[in-house]
Design an enzyme around this catalytic site. Structure first.
Site, PDB file in Angstrom:
ATOM      1  N   LYS A  45     -12.506  -8.767  66.436  1.00 26.75           N
ATOM      2  CA  LYS A  45     -13.141  -7.487  66.069  1.00 26.75           C
ATOM      3  C   LYS A  45     -12.917  -6.443  67.164  1.00 26.75           C
ATOM      4  CE  LYS A  45     -17.558  -9.176  67.949  1.00 26.75           C
ATOM      5  NZ  LYS A  45     -18.893  -9.701  67.580  1.00 26.75           N
ATOM      6  N   TYR A 261     -16.593  16.030  91.758  1.00 24.66           N
ATOM      7  CA  TYR A 261     -17.724  16.870  91.363  1.00 24.66           C
ATOM      8  C   TYR A 261     -18.977  16.537  92.163  1.00 24.66           C
ATOM      9  CZ  TYR A 261     -15.124  18.373  87.226  1.00 24.66           C
ATOM     10  OH  TYR A 261     -14.206  18.906  86.376  1.00 24.66           O
TER      11      TYR A 261
HETATM   12  C1  LIG Z   1     -18.960 -11.025  68.146  1.00 23.79           C
HETATM   13  C2  LIG Z   1     -19.352 -12.225  67.407  1.00 23.79           C
HETATM   14  C3  LIG Z   1     -18.934 -13.500  67.827  1.00 23.79           C
HETATM   15  C4  LIG Z   1     -18.189 -13.730  69.120  1.00 23.79           C
HETATM   16  O1  LIG Z   1     -19.076 -13.575  70.200  1.00 23.79           O
HETATM   17  P1  LIG Z   1     -18.601 -13.825  71.707  1.00 23.79           P
HETATM   18  O2  LIG Z   1     -19.839 -13.770  72.495  1.00 23.79           O
HETATM   19  O3  LIG Z   1     -17.673 -12.697  72.027  1.00 23.79           O
HETATM   20  O4  LIG Z   1     -17.923 -15.123  71.725  1.00 23.79           O
HETATM   21  C5  LIG Z   1     -19.243 -14.582  67.028  1.00 23.79           C
HETATM   22  N1  LIG Z   1     -19.956 -14.420  65.896  1.00 23.79           N
HETATM   23  C6  LIG Z   1     -20.406 -13.220  65.478  1.00 23.79           C
HETATM   24  C7  LIG Z   1     -21.208 -13.132  64.232  1.00 23.79           C
HETATM   25  C8  LIG Z   1     -20.146 -12.079  66.221  1.00 23.79           C
HETATM   26  O5  LIG Z   1     -20.589 -10.891  65.808  1.00 23.79           O
END
Ligand SMILES: *Cc1c(COP(=O)(O)O)cnc(C)c1O
Length: 367
Positions: A45, A261
């Site tokens: 993702k 800045y």
């Molecule tokens: C993002 C996510 C994962 C992976 O999580 P990590 O901590 O990056 O391993 C797994 N399951 C779901 C439902 C998620 O949203």
């Protein structure tokens, strides 16, 4: 300006992604899985946490990942458009418009509530996983709604899962969640559907969360699931991403002169300051101001003053020249700066550091 180096960097700031490290991490995580038949769903993702979804997904599949997961239907469609054929699960709740996109792209979707199960049931041909809330209280049906949701989905239901809230930090909470999930599984013999629960922290530290399939994200990238602490290499994980830039200018500061800045850093004695073309528009966060360090010529150099939108300034010595490589995340010589450290300096976690790298400003290359 001083310095004789010839600047020929690939771009202002660039990310190098080591696909060999991704493949190594997939194999290392599969070895950690409870059973030899346990599958691995690679979570890609958010553009693979800033690593680039398509090349990362391909590398993960080559190394033995069985399926992929994304959050939006658009992210799934991007993988399909690149010719990736593996099963892809969409985690989030989809509205009718994006359910259609999911169906067109043969994406598996998630039923999060009774209305969400009904929306899925109204679209023939969609396959779904049922998400059960066991204590995270973000997404998913309540355990007492599982029977109804299952009836609505019928034989379109091909998986059931939950998500762990504290697998990196709290054993007791995790065991309570897994116990609640086990009760759901015992009350509803699902027979043949894919059961899964383990994020990266569950994969590494809670074998009883593995069920049929582990579902790691951050660990695939060689990042530590505990966020701003922990050394991934101790878990046999190899960080895949380096963030690099170059010295665009070096100048001499006299005592009392300030930089950037607000002039929030002032030289106490004569020193050299290198301007580097990376700022918060690249995703190098402003909260790193006066806190971070980067590597130039194999040494750690402190970030002086505020990170601006497009540049920041590091304290260097007189051997540093225009054109020298600057490593913001990654290794140079014997030194390294880990994403976990950058997260700590910025008051956030490694997840947000790599996911926050801005693809429109930062070119990616793959090795
Ligand atoms: C993002 C996510 C994962 C992976 O999580 P990590 O901590 O990056 O391993 C797994 N399951 C779901 C439902 C998620 O949203």
């Amino acid at each position: 300006m001083i310095g004789q180096g010839i600047p020929e960097p690939p771009s202002r700031t660039w990310a190098e992604v080591d696909l060999g490290a991704i493949r190594h991490n997939v194999r290392a995580l599969k070895r950690r899985a409870n059973g030899s038949g346990t599958r691995l769903m690679a979570v890609v993702k958010a553009d693979a946490y800033g690593h680039g979804a398509v090349p990362t997904a391909r590398a993960a599949l080559e190394a033995g990942a069985d399926s992929l997961a994304v959050v939006t239907a658009e992210e799934g469609a991007e993988l399909r458009n690149a010719g990736i054929n593996a099963p892809i699960l969409v985690f989030t709740d989809l509205l009718p418009g994006t359910l259609t996109l999911a169906k067109e792209n043969r994406l598996q979707v998630t039923a999060h509530s009774i209305p969400s199960a009904k929306r899925i049931a109204a679209q023939p041909g969609l396959e779904a996983h049922l998400k059960v809330n066991t204590g995270m209280n973000r997404w998913g049906v309540e355990p007492n709604e599982v029977g109804e949701a299952r009836k609505i989905l019928g034989d379109r239901m091909i998986g059931v899962y939950t998500h762990l809230a504290s697998a990196d930090s709290d054993k007791q909470v995790t065991h309570r969640q897994l116990h609640a999930f086990d009760e759901v599984l015992a009350a509803h013999p699902f027979g043949g559907v894919l059961v899964h629960a383990a994020n990266s922290a569950g994969t590494l530290w809670h074998p009883s969360s593995h069920y049929d399939c582990i579902r790691p994200g951050v660990a695939l990238y060689g990042l530590h699931p505990a966020g701003d602490e922990g050394d991934p290499e101790r878990e046999d994980l190899r960080p895949a991403l380096s963030l690099k830039s170059y010295v665009a200018g070096v100048r001499r500061l006299s005592p009392g002169e300030g930089v950037s800045y607000g002039l929030t850093f002032r030289a106490g004695e004569p020193m050299y300051a290198a301007t580097v073309p990376v700022g918060y528009a690249e995703g190098y966060r402003r909260s790193l101001s006066n806190r971070a360090a980067a590597l130039v010529r194999g040494e750690r150099r402190p970030l002086l003053g505020r990170v601006t939108m497009d540049a920041c300034i590091f304290g260097v010595d007189k051997i540093v020249e225009v054109g020298d490589e600057v490593v913001l995340i990654g290794k140079q010589g014997a030194e390294s700066v880990r994403a976990e450290e950058v997260g700590g300096w910025a008051g956030t976690i490694n997840y947000e550091v790599t996911t926050g790298i801005q693809g429109r400003r930062v070119e990616r290359s793959y090795t």
